[in-house]
Motif scaffolding. Structure first.
Motif, PDB file in Angstrom:
ATOM      1  N   ALA A 184       5.640  12.919  33.598  1.00 35.80           N
ATOM      2  CA  ALA A 184       6.649  13.325  34.574  1.00 35.80           C
ATOM      3  C   ALA A 184       6.172  12.887  35.958  1.00 35.80           C
ATOM      4  N   LYS A 199       7.451  14.136  42.714  1.00 35.70           N
ATOM      5  CA  LYS A 199       8.762  14.174  43.353  1.00 35.70           C
ATOM      6  C   LYS A 199       9.077  12.913  44.143  1.00 35.70           C
ATOM      7  N   ARG A 252      14.004  15.422  38.192  1.00 37.80           N
ATOM      8  CA  ARG A 252      12.804  14.756  37.712  1.00 37.80           C
ATOM      9  C   ARG A 252      13.113  13.434  37.034  1.00 37.80           C
TER      10      ARG A 252
END
Length: 247
Positions: A20, A23, A62
């Protein structure tokens, strides 16, 4: 520059790993590059080489990527520090950027008697160095340190690291001459002084180091940022990874 985006990440890289993105990187891929599911990119972390990955999932909050295959193995890069007296304005950002492109392994601001900059935004320097490393396809990210006084640097100087000292004194050897005959590689650092030059006491202090190699950067007086780029370039050409692929 590669057509595929290239990002530095902290996560371990291995085949089939799922990551992931942070940001800011997710925003960059999704909103700036406007990439979606299946788009490919390149990743590196300074440890595991360079890998190709693909965007696996995109949502409002995300972006997840799937690591596919390794493009390049991790290789050793020159152990070359850049020590410089901070300067004003955007030119200090350029020093971090170009040091990243020119292969400096560490970027170390040094406070001297004639340094005119009281505060250094190391986070911004790190961001500039990171962006340069991503764009120039190096496999590591330069470490950026907080400013340290020159006297403290000299007092703690490592015995196994040579110091290429840009000295405006007329009796310093030309840089190419000083590096001729030196063994490629090794542990080195480049020291660039402030716009007003080192004080006489600082010149004596640095020249007192057994590891110091005082050099001249030519007949013209260079600005501090130009001197840094010139010294790094000449070192890379003589002892670094510009030598026909040797490192």
């Amino acid at each position: 520059m590669s057509a595929e985006p290239r990002l530095y990440i902290d996560a371990d890289l291995a085949e089939n790993a799922e990551i992931a993105l942070e940001k800011d990187q997710a925003h960059y891929l999704k909103n700036v590059m406007r990439l979606g599911h299946g788009a490919t990119l390149k990743l590196f972390n300074g440890r595991d080489g360079e890998w190709r990955a693909a965007i696996d999932h995109v949502s409002k909050s995300r972006v997840d990527i799937a690591v596919m295959d390794r493009l390049r193995p991790q290789v050793a890069e020159p152990d070359l520090w850049l020590l410089f007296a901070p300067i004003k304005g955007k030119r200090i950002d350029a020093i971090a950027e170009k040091a990243g492109e020119l292969g400096a392994s560490e970027i170390r601001p040094v406070l001297t008697e004639r340094t005119v900059v009281a505060r250094v935004n190391t986070e911004r320097l790190q961001a500039n160095a990171r962006e340069a490393a991503e764009q120039c396809e190096r496999l590591t990210l330069p470490a950026v340190h907080d400013p340290v006084k020159l006297t403290d640097i000299v007092a703690a100087w490592p015995s196994d690291r040579s110091l290429l000292y840009a000295d405006e004194r007329a009796n310093a050897a030309p840089i190419a001459q000083a590096l001729a005959g030196k063994a490629p590689g090794g542990r080195w650092a480049v020291l660039i002084g402030p716009e007003g030059g080192f004080s006489p006491e600082e010149q004596t202090l640095v020249r007192g180091l057994a590891q110091a190699v005082p050099v001249s950067l030519g007949p013209r007086l260079l600005r501090a940022d130009t001197a840094a780029f010139a010294a790094l370039s000449v070192w890379q050409a003589h002892l670094g990874d510009w030598r026909d692929g040797d490192g």
